[in-house]
Design an enzyme around this catalytic site. Structure first.
Site: not given
Ligand SMILES: [Fe+2]
Length: 263
Positions: A123, A128, A168, A188
């Site tokens: 993730h 990111h 997010e 992700s």
């Molecule tokens: Fe995150």
């Protein structure tokens, strides 16, 4: 971050400074990367895909954080910070305010393949880090960290909604009119990457006050996404008086939760 408990443990580096993940964990990474590489074209935003090119993530093993840092440092002056599976809000905000992105060095088990509530190394790195090579995304994260450090407990809950619906689970409209994904929570998650642009969820134009007042749940697929006009909107947001917006939103109160989020 912010979860009461986890069954995962972050791995520590050995005496050689390298984190030795077992082969099974490298295999999970390899499968996740392979699945995402098939899904990303036409779904992930250009800024993310550019960042992914720069990172050139390994496909057969979990990368070491130093490899990521070399690229981030050159692009935006950011780096990663190795953290345990759970850290305090204070530590989280403090890291972001200092251009360090927390990465918990564990990877999801197979039963959590599609989506995991606890942010794992896939993730953080694949979700990111590509966008941390982009100045607007980097500036927004730094500002968020700085504001979070000074915010009250209640203000932090409002700020968290802003982060949720951008970093997010954010979508954006590209100059060519295409709607694309930039949120790392989506990028992700193989299942959510397909779902996000399917037309099933509700797409709302990004209005700061609305975003701050929209309830979400971390354990459900998102019924609502907010869509910004290009990644540079994050740069404008970072220069906005966000705490004034938080105070206004607090005085107006939360929206009713979406029906799919009840129970
Ligand atoms: Fe995150």
């Amino acid at each position: 971050m912010g979860h009461a408990e986890t069954t995962y443990l972050a791995r520590e580096a050995g005496e050689d400074g390298i984190i030795h993940y077992p082969p099974e964990e490298h295999a999970v990474w390899a499968e996740l990367i392979e699945r995402q590489q098939a899904l990303l074209p036409g779904r992930a935003c250009e800024a993310y895909l550019d960042g992914l090119d720069k990172l050139a993530l390994p496909t057969e093993r979990i990368p070491q954080l130093e490899e990521i840092d070399a690229v981030l440092q050159a692009a935006t002056g950011w780096r990663t910070a190795q953290v345990p599976a759970l850290i305090s809000f204070k530590r989280f905000f403090n890291l972001l305010a200092n251009k360090a992105f927390p990465v918990a060095t564990f990877i999801r088990r197979r039963e959590d393949f599609g989506y995991i509530q606890e942010p794992d190394v896939f993730h953080e790195i694949a979700g990111h880090c590509p966008l941390l090579t982009h100045p607007a995304f980097a500036a927004f994260n730094e500002t968020y960290g700085r504001l979070g450090l000074e915010a009250s407990k209640e203000e932090r809950v409002y700020l968290a909604r802003l982060y949720w619906f951008t970093v997010e689970f954010g979508l954006l409209r590209q100059a060519d009119g295409d709607m694309r994904i930039y949120g790392g929570g989506i990028l992700s998650s193989p299942s959510e990457t397909e779902y996000a642009l399917s037309g099933d969820p509700e797409y709302r134009p990004f209005v700061l006050d609305d975003v701050l007042r929209t309830p979400y749940r971390i354990d459900r697929i998102q019924p609502i996404y907010y869509v910004i006009d290009g990644i540079d909107t994050l740069f404008e947001l970072a220069q906005t008086d966000l705490m004034a917006a938080v105070r206004t939103a607090m005085s107006r109160g939360l929206f009713e939760p979406h029906p799919s989020l009840i129970n």
